[in-house]
Design a protein around this motif. Structure first.
Motif, PDB file in Angstrom:
ATOM      1  N   PRO A   1     -16.306 -25.290  17.659  1.00 60.63           N
ATOM      2  CA  PRO A   1     -16.017 -24.570  18.907  1.00 60.63           C
ATOM      3  C   PRO A   1     -16.688 -23.205  18.955  1.00 60.63           C
ATOM      4  N   TYR A   2     -17.386 -22.841  17.863  1.00 57.08           N
ATOM      5  CA  TYR A   2     -17.967 -21.507  17.782  1.00 57.08           C
ATOM      6  C   TYR A   2     -19.485 -21.546  17.898  1.00 57.08           C
ATOM      7  N   THR A   3     -19.980 -20.422  18.375  1.00 52.72           N
ATOM      8  CA  THR A   3     -21.405 -20.154  18.287  1.00 52.72           C
ATOM      9  C   THR A   3     -21.569 -18.914  17.415  1.00 52.72           C
ATOM     10  N   TYR A   4     -22.678 -18.776  16.732  1.00 54.19           N
ATOM     11  CA  TYR A   4     -22.864 -17.691  15.779  1.00 54.19           C
ATOM     12  C   TYR A   4     -24.074 -16.857  16.177  1.00 54.19           C
ATOM     13  N   THR A   5     -23.880 -15.545  16.218  1.00 46.55           N
ATOM     14  CA  THR A   5     -24.951 -14.635  16.618  1.00 46.55           C
ATOM     15  C   THR A   5     -25.130 -13.571  15.542  1.00 46.55           C
ATOM     16  N   PRO A   6     -26.300 -12.932  15.464  1.00 43.90           N
ATOM     17  CA  PRO A   6     -26.515 -11.882  14.459  1.00 43.90           C
ATOM     18  C   PRO A   6     -25.488 -10.762  14.598  1.00 43.90           C
ATOM     19  N   SER A   7     -25.042 -10.236  13.465  1.00 43.07           N
ATOM     20  CA  SER A   7     -24.043  -9.163  13.476  1.00 43.07           C
ATOM     21  C   SER A   7     -24.675  -7.788  13.605  1.00 43.07           C
ATOM     22  N   THR A   8     -25.978  -7.704  13.422  1.00 45.08           N
ATOM     23  CA  THR A   8     -26.691  -6.423  13.575  1.00 45.08           C
ATOM     24  C   THR A   8     -28.031  -6.672  14.241  1.00 45.08           C
ATOM     25  N   THR A   9     -28.556  -5.609  14.809  1.00 45.79           N
ATOM     26  CA  THR A   9     -29.934  -5.651  15.322  1.00 45.79           C
ATOM     27  C   THR A   9     -30.766  -4.552  14.668  1.00 45.79           C
ATOM     28  N   ASN A  10     -30.106  -3.447  14.321  1.00 49.26           N
ATOM     29  CA  ASN A  10     -30.782  -2.310  13.694  1.00 49.26           C
ATOM     30  C   ASN A  10     -30.526  -2.395  12.194  1.00 49.26           C
TER      31      ASN A  10
ATOM     32  N   PRO B   1     -18.901 -14.954  14.786  1.00 50.66           N
ATOM     33  CA  PRO B   1     -18.479 -16.172  15.476  1.00 50.66           C
ATOM     34  C   PRO B   1     -17.872 -15.843  16.838  1.00 50.66           C
ATOM     35  N   SER B   2     -18.224 -16.579  17.852  1.00 49.69           N
ATOM     36  CA  SER B   2     -17.601 -16.429  19.157  1.00 49.69           C
ATOM     37  C   SER B   2     -17.333 -17.804  19.724  1.00 49.69           C
ATOM     38  N   THR B   3     -16.277 -17.874  20.517  1.00 47.31           N
ATOM     39  CA  THR B   3     -15.924 -19.146  21.135  1.00 47.31           C
ATOM     40  C   THR B   3     -17.010 -19.534  22.128  1.00 47.31           C
ATOM     41  N   ASP B   4     -17.489 -20.731  22.015  1.00 47.29           N
ATOM     42  CA  ASP B   4     -18.556 -21.223  22.891  1.00 47.29           C
ATOM     43  C   ASP B   4     -17.990 -21.404  24.303  1.00 47.29           C
ATOM     44  N   PRO B   5     -18.520 -20.652  25.293  1.00 49.12           N
ATOM     45  CA  PRO B   5     -17.985 -20.790  26.655  1.00 49.12           C
ATOM     46  C   PRO B   5     -18.330 -22.133  27.301  1.00 49.12           C
ATOM     47  N   ASN B   6     -19.371 -22.769  26.799  1.00 48.92           N
ATOM     48  CA  ASN B   6     -19.786 -24.064  27.337  1.00 48.92           C
ATOM     49  C   ASN B   6     -19.890 -25.061  26.190  1.00 48.92           C
ATOM     50  N   PRO B   7     -18.750 -25.460  25.656  1.00 47.91           N
ATOM     51  CA  PRO B   7     -18.798 -26.332  24.465  1.00 47.91           C
ATOM     52  C   PRO B   7     -19.483 -27.655  24.739  1.00 47.91           C
ATOM     53  N   ASN B   8     -20.295 -28.050  23.792  1.00 47.05           N
ATOM     54  CA  ASN B   8     -20.991 -29.337  23.864  1.00 47.05           C
ATOM     55  C   ASN B   8     -20.123 -30.362  23.130  1.00 47.05           C
ATOM     56  N   PRO B   9     -19.722 -31.434  23.784  1.00 47.63           N
ATOM     57  CA  PRO B   9     -18.847 -32.424  23.113  1.00 47.63           C
ATOM     58  C   PRO B   9     -19.490 -33.042  21.893  1.00 47.63           C
ATOM     59  N   ASN B  10     -20.833 -32.973  21.805  1.00 47.25           N
ATOM     60  CA  ASN B  10     -21.516 -33.535  20.638  1.00 47.25           C
ATOM     61  C   ASN B  10     -21.522 -32.577  19.451  1.00 47.25           C
ATOM     62  N   ILE B  11     -21.118 -31.314  19.721  1.00 44.69           N
ATOM     63  CA  ILE B  11     -21.068 -30.322  18.651  1.00 44.69           C
ATOM     64  C   ILE B  11     -19.616 -30.131  18.254  1.00 44.69           C
ATOM     65  N   GLN B  12     -19.284 -30.440  17.020  1.00 49.75           N
ATOM     66  CA  GLN B  12     -17.892 -30.419  16.593  1.00 49.75           C
ATOM     67  C   GLN B  12     -17.344 -29.005  16.467  1.00 49.75           C
TER      68      GLN B  12
END
Length: 867
Positions: A580-589, A567-578
């Motif tokens: 505050p976080y965006t979620y990205t993969p924790s691994t690539t390898n 989870p990371s804080t969304d730098p450009n929060p969308n008011p329609n999205i309740q």
């Protein structure tokens, strides 16, 4: 072993021999009804000695728990606390004492003074109270108006025949042991005048003695005549109605020598068609009674009355003596509870304690497996009496094991619920709060938290917690369906066998203590009966139906697939999205079953999860990397269905909580990362033992109703993004295949299948209940298996090849398709409950409409945060 102990202290019981409870005005009339008689057969001056007996001191400690008094309270202080409870809430005291009792069989002819009628007791048990008719009382009633033996015989016959025909009467009883002894003459005397003369003596002295029948030729005749009538009624197609006989321990007017059940051997042999119940453990002649129950197919040994009349060691010795030779199928339980509701409470609590001590020891010694011991417990407490007396009682919300139904306090919490709680708190002294959990139809876990002092009232059923009935029509954001009403409520009953420490929320990974614990609940109606909409109750009901009807054990096991995302804080929060976080993969390898460099970095997290689950009593079988970035799988051990789902939910919560401490979100979202593999929640279901006909009929029912089952198993639109050919997710056709991961039902072994059309968005109680309900329909209808063993992905076969295998039904491709199939499947609705299915469909469509109003990214975040 924990499952055995939990079962012993929570399985609902049938009390096969008891007497009426005192009315409230008489409940504290200790002059007429000395309270000390709850632990002694003594009367008059001899009863005063009971105050120094070991059984009384043990009972006092247990009554202190019941009355919520200090353990050091004196006998008089306990009686004062009792008097207070009786005066303000006598029904509450009775209810607390009968907690865990499913139904009562009452000898209601002991007295008609100061007691409540038999039907009054129905208010306190889920099952109906039935009657045991005392034949000597029928004889006394008849003698009062008979002038000669012929008239007496005719009148007794009429009364007896009416009782035999009465469906409320399920058995008869003789107290000949008290009157003339158990040395009953098995055959009619050559001189018929012997019995007539005995009646004349009764008629001459009856007015003075209250027509107490205690002349041996007449008493023997009453028993023989009753046995003959019971035999003839059964031969004519009537219900089996056993004869109970008092044996052994009794008041001071008994002839102790003639109370030995060995004297009954000739009459037992003379009436092989009639079942005999030897009451009261026959103490001190338990071995003699056990011999009869071993060598005669029509003899049962009742394990009652000695609880709480003798010491703990004596109780355990009596139980061991019974088990020396008696098949557990011939042992039944009763309290001999009478007058005081506490007699029921003490007997049940102490019997369960003796069962634990003796049965656990036999398992440790290797004489029994846990499964065999569990089945024996269930038989002794419930099934043997249910079968013997033709009660046709059905347990609702019961856990299964052995070859018959067993339970986890499903019908009501055990009479030993307070003992279970006390034991748990002694083992976990850091616990200060209990979380009562209830899972709604959207698979949202909801929680009420209680300090221990308040939760103890819930465990003892002296307090109830009401939940608005509209929960059954509510979605995740607390909106309810427009057709739902905010009027009405149901009540949560804690299942003490599910108590688990909340170790995942501990502030330190090295600290395996906890200040709180969680407990699952059953939902009850205003009158304390099972709520049809309760998912846990439904799962246990269906499990019970299968096991009791087909003498098989249902076992389930689950695989937990989770994806750890950052989870990371969304730098450009969308008011329609309740969120505050965006979620990205924790691994690539990262890839399936490999130990890459990034996978190695997860070892501290994974090992902490494994050790914490083990400390919670969940020894996972294995864990490994799965295909999607940051995806791992944890394999749970097999267990009965209800406990299996309880364990699954506890394990998931622990994984999520520990991941959160590591700065990660563990999500069950079916496919949170586009273009990566999805996450399932595969369930293993097995029947054991199961012959081929049973196995195929169950599978045939499952396949026939599979599209409707999917409505519960793939519970949101996001679930269908994973069900595609080539993803090892069961593919696109209703089919089964041996070790084929591209069929929705993968056969692993005899009567052992893996359900692949399941994911973490489903309420697993309902999903597994639907799987078992479909199989139950196949068993009930004796369906033949018309679908062949598919070796390939059915989506890659030609229509002709599929038709040859009998594969004709496509899998639902959307939530609406599966809900439509559920709406059309009236047979599955009948088993699951029409009201439950209706509410479930309302909720899922409302939930779907809410989610479809979001854009794809908002919806993804919304689901990741909740699942």
């Amino acid at each position: 072993m924990d499952s055995l102990i939990s079962l012993i202290h929570s399985h609902p019981l049938i009390d096969n021999h008891a007497h009426n409870i005192l009315s409230a005005p008489a409940a504290t009339n200790y002059a007429d009804h000395p309270f000390e008689q709850i632990i002694s057969e003594a009367q008059g001056p001899a009863l005063e000695n009971a105050l120094s007996s070991l059984p009384l001191h043990r009972a006092a400690a247990q009554l202190a728990t019941l009355y919520q008094m200090p353990s050091t309270s004196s006998w008089e202080e306990l009686k004062a606390a009792r008097d207070d409870w009786v005066s303000r809430d006598y029904a509450g005291l009775v209810r607390a004492c009968l907690t865990g009792t499913h139904s009562l069989l009452l000898d209601d002819l002991l007295t008609d003074r100061d007691v409540e009628p038999y039907h009054w007791h129905d208010s306190f048990t889920p099952g109906r109270t039935k009657r045991i008719v005392r034949i000597e009382t029928l004889a006394a009633q008849t003698a009062a108006s008979a002038t000669d033996f012929a008239q007496f015989r005719q009148g007794f016959h009429a009364r007896l025949a009416a009782a035999i025909a009465d469906p409320v009467v399920v058995g008869f009883k003789s107290v000949i042991c008290y009157r003339t002894g158990l040395n009953i003459v098995a055959h009619e005397p050559a001189d018929a005048c012997v019995v007539e003369d005995a009646f004349l003596r009764l008629a001459t002295t009856g007015a003075g003695s209250g027509y107490r029948v205690e002349d041996k030729p007449l008493n023997d005749w009453l028993v023989r005549y009753t046995l003959g009538q019971l035999r003839d009624a059964k031969a004519a197609g009537g219900a089996n109605k056993p004869l109970q006989l008092h044996t052994g321990l009794g008041d001071n007017d008994i002839d102790l020598v003639l109370s030995n059940p060995a004297y009954l051997q000739p009459v037992i042999a003379a009436f092989p068609e009639v079942d005999f119940v030897l009451l009261h453990s026959a103490y001190p002649y338990t071995r003699q009674a056990g011999y009869l129950a071993c060598v005669f197919n029509n003899v049962y040994l009742d394990l009652g009355e000695v609880f709480p009349m003798v010491s703990r060691d004596a109780q355990e010795s009596i139980l061991r003596e019974a088990l020396e030779i008696v098949p557990t199928a011939r042992l039944i339980w009763s309290t001999d509870g009478h007058f005081f509701p506490e007699t029921f409470y003490l007997a049940n609590v102490q019997f369960r304690q003796a069962l634990e001590r003796v049965f656990v020891e036999y398992v440790h010694r290797g004489d029994w497996t846990v499964a065999i011991a569990r089945a024996a417990v269930a038989d002794i407490l419930f099934h043997n009496s249910n079968r013997l007396y033709c009660l046709e009682e059905t347990l609702v919300g019961v856990e299964s094991d052995g070859q018959r139904i067993v339970s986890s306090a499903a019908v009501s919490p055990s009479a030993s619920s307070t003992d279970l709680l006390a034991r748990f708190l002694r083992a976990n002294p850091s616990v200060q709060y209990i979380w009562m959990q209830f899972l709604d139809y959207t698979n949202t876990t909801r929680v009420r938290m209680f300090p221990i002092r308040e939760f103890a009232k819930l465990a003892a059923q002296t307090r109830r917690i009401g939940i608005c009935s509209c929960l059954q029509q509510m979605i995740q954001d607390d909106h309810i369906h427009p057709d739902a009403s905010t009027t009405g409520q149901f009540y949560m009953t804690p299942d003490l066998g599910s108590l688990t420490l909340n170790l995942g929320v501990s502030s330190s990974s090295s600290n395996l203590s906890a200040t709180s614990a969680s407990v699952a609940t059953f939902w009850r109606t205003e009158d304390n009966s099972p709520l049809p909409g309760c998912p846990r109750t439904l799962l246990q009901k269906i499990t019970s139906q299968i096991e009791s009807s087909y003498h098989t054990t249902v076992t389930t096991g689950f695989e937990i697939e989770v994806i750890f995302v950052k989870p990371s804080t969304d730098p450009n929060p969308n008011p329609n999205i309740q969120s505050p976080y965006t979620y990205t993969p924790s691994t690539t390898n990262h890839s399936w079953s490999q130990m890459t460099t990034q996978t190695l970095s997860f070892l501290p997290l994974l090992e902490e999860i494994a050790s914490t689950l083990s400390a919670q009593g969940i020894p996972i079988e294995q864990f490994h990397a799965e295909s999607a970035p940051g995806q791992f799988e944890f394999i749970l051990p097999p267990s009965p269905p209800l406990r299996g789902v309880d364990t699954l939910l506890t394990a998931r919560q622990t994984i999520v909580q520990i991941a959160d401490r590591h700065g990660l979100r563990a999500t069950l979202h079916p496919r949170p990362i586009a273009r990566a593999a999805g996450s399932a929640a595969h369930a293993h279901v097995s029947l054991s033992p199961a012959d081929r006909q049973t196995e195929e009929a169950f599978l045939a029912g499952l396949l026939r109703h599979y599209p409707a089952v999917v409505g519960f198993a793939l519970a949101q639109e996001a679930s269908y993004d994973r069900v595609r050919s080539g993803l090892w997710a069961g593919s696109e056709w209703v089919a089964w295949g041996t070790q084929n991961r591209e069929t929705p039902v993968r056969k692993i072994g005899a009567a052992h299948w893996e359900m692949k059309s399941l994911d973490g968005l489903a309420n697993m109680y309902l999903a597994v209940a639907a799987v078992l309900a479909a199989g139950w329909l196949g068993l009930r209808e004796g369906l033949e298996l018309g679908v062949g063993d598919c070796k390939y992905d059915a989506a890659t076969l030609s229509p002709e090849q599929r038709a040859e295998l009998g594969i004709t039904t496509p899998m639902p491709k959307s939530l609406e398709q599966s809900l439509a199939a559920l709406e059309a499947d009236t047979a599955l609705q009948e088993v699951m409950g029409e009201e439950l299915v209706r509410n479930y469909i309302l909720v899922k469509r409302m939930e779907h409409e809410t989610l479809q109003q979001m854009d794809e990214e908002t919806r993804r975040r919304w689901l990741v945060e909740r699942y």
